[in-house]
Design a protein around this motif. Sequence first.
Motif, mmCIF file in Angstrom:
data_model
loop_
_atom_site.group_PDB
_atom_site.id
_atom_site.type_symbol
_atom_site.label_atom_id
_atom_site.label_comp_id
_atom_site.label_asym_id
_atom_site.label_seq_id
_atom_site.Cartn_x
_atom_site.Cartn_y
_atom_site.Cartn_z
ATOM 1 N N LYS A 1 -65.855 -137.769 27.350
ATOM 2 C CA LYS A 1 -64.782 -137.861 28.261
ATOM 3 C C LYS A 1 -64.402 -139.314 28.973
ATOM 4 O O LYS A 1 -63.159 -139.729 28.963
ATOM 5 C CB LYS A 1 -65.162 -137.169 29.417
ATOM 6 C CG LYS A 1 -64.364 -136.905 30.702
ATOM 7 C CD LYS A 1 -64.687 -135.899 31.471
ATOM 8 C CE LYS A 1 -66.332 -136.031 31.981
ATOM 9 N NZ LYS A 1 -66.718 -137.265 32.147
ATOM 10 N N SER A 2 -65.651 -140.017 29.122
ATOM 11 C CA SER A 2 -65.425 -141.443 29.685
ATOM 12 C C SER A 2 -64.580 -142.175 28.529
ATOM 13 O O SER A 2 -64.062 -143.279 28.978
ATOM 14 C CB SER A 2 -66.716 -141.922 30.193
ATOM 15 O OG SER A 2 -67.299 -141.135 31.114
ATOM 16 N N VAL B 1 -59.615 -136.744 34.202
ATOM 17 C CA VAL B 1 -59.925 -136.511 32.813
ATOM 18 C C VAL B 1 -61.301 -135.562 33.044
ATOM 19 O O VAL B 1 -62.173 -135.964 33.735
ATOM 20 C CB VAL B 1 -60.205 -137.735 32.011
ATOM 21 C CG1 VAL B 1 -60.731 -137.446 30.655
ATOM 22 C CG2 VAL B 1 -59.195 -138.653 32.123
ATOM 23 N N ILE C 1 -67.957 -146.183 32.858
ATOM 24 C CA ILE C 1 -66.802 -146.808 32.813
ATOM 25 C C ILE C 1 -66.823 -148.512 32.808
ATOM 26 O O ILE C 1 -66.375 -149.276 31.872
ATOM 27 C CB ILE C 1 -65.743 -146.375 33.837
ATOM 28 C CG1 ILE C 1 -65.244 -144.963 33.703
ATOM 29 C CG2 ILE C 1 -64.641 -147.379 33.752
ATOM 30 C CD1 ILE C 1 -64.382 -144.841 32.282
ATOM 31 N N THR D 1 -61.245 -141.522 28.502
ATOM 32 C CA THR D 1 -60.561 -142.057 29.595
ATOM 33 C C THR D 1 -60.490 -143.861 29.529
ATOM 34 O O THR D 1 -59.176 -144.374 29.756
ATOM 35 C CB THR D 1 -61.421 -142.052 31.051
ATOM 36 O OG1 THR D 1 -61.807 -140.708 31.186
ATOM 37 C CG2 THR D 1 -60.754 -142.520 32.220
ATOM 38 N N ASP E 1 -61.978 -140.419 36.095
ATOM 39 C CA ASP E 1 -63.175 -139.987 35.236
ATOM 40 C C ASP E 1 -64.140 -139.197 35.870
ATOM 41 O O ASP E 1 -64.602 -139.689 36.802
ATOM 42 C CB ASP E 1 -63.680 -141.415 34.551
ATOM 43 C CG ASP E 1 -64.591 -140.836 33.465
ATOM 44 O OD1 ASP E 1 -64.320 -139.806 32.637
ATOM 45 O OD2 ASP E 1 -65.889 -141.504 33.307
ATOM 46 N N ASP F 1 -63.765 -144.233 38.459
ATOM 47 C CA ASP F 1 -64.980 -143.497 37.939
ATOM 48 C C ASP F 1 -65.899 -142.830 39.085
ATOM 49 O O ASP F 1 -66.295 -143.313 39.925
ATOM 50 C CB ASP F 1 -66.031 -144.782 37.347
ATOM 51 C CG ASP F 1 -67.087 -143.937 36.515
ATOM 52 O OD1 ASP F 1 -67.179 -142.772 36.514
ATOM 53 O OD2 ASP F 1 -67.989 -144.730 36.100
#
Length: 325
Positions: free
Chosen positions: A83-84, A74, A114, A87, A186, A106
């Motif tokens: 983004k996280s 990702v 994460i 994910t 991630d 992560d």
Amino acid sequence: MGQTRSDDPTATADVPENAPEHCPGTESEFAGKSDACAGCENQAICASNDPKLPDPSLPFIKDRMAGVKRKILVLSGKGGVGKSTFTAQLGWAFAADEQVQTGIMDVDICGPSIPTLLGIASEQVHSSASGWSPVYVQDNLAAISVGLMLPSTSSAVMWRGPKKNGLIAQFLKDVDWGTLDYLLVDTPPGTSDEHLSIVQYLKESGIDGAVLITTPQEVALQDVRREIDFCRKVGIRVLGLVENMSGFVCPGCKTESQIFKPSTGGGKRLAEEMGIELLGCVPLDPRIGKSADYGVSFLDEYPESPASIAYLNIIDRIKEILGDD
């Protein structure tokens, strides 16, 4: 040369203390020759005419990754685009099927979020005879992150490139995932050390593709263009683009309004321009942030939200592209 200590899970093996921050790597044609190599104690060895030896981690990574069916990155060149969060929601969605084993790695070493997003920030990684044990959110969803190895959630990670790269290698070769259907990676913003490392370490195991995240405004789209270029240069398949924060959904009246105006056409225009698929657009629902803070699945908590519907449609499309539908 630093050696891995069994009592320090963040220690990395064979990384010189004075290694340059932007080390090109021992296999690079610029090894020992770039400006970043000046002052490194290994410069003469790397610059020699001897054939570059393969990274000794690669066989161990290949063995460990043999039990992972799908590996998905990702990515986003821009920070702050969700983004996280995406994910984490992707992980929750895959794990909604009790038969699907899902892992989240992560590799945002300096900004690990994460653990908070999955509600495991207070947990710690443990070692066993078979390697590091990831932290389980539920029976079929686990995660690994440097955030699970720090003394506190406010501890800063101030590492140069080689040490970050060494930890990523350990995540891949030392974490006992067991058998996974999906491993979601991630990544931090940009196209730097962590991205090059994950590509190098997984080159023998294979990466099934990358999902790129953007927001509608041009300042984010510019960085995503660079991320697409990165994927093409290193041979990563782009599964598609997700436009996050695409409008705002009022939780009361369900009316959607534009917060970030797509002045240059947003994700749709970018996807057309770059010849990639627009997987979908996720509207901004303030309850996504609330779910993230509490470490719970937004999809489970608010299944009626237009954002949840968008997430699920995107996830179904990713499965379809991968042939897993």
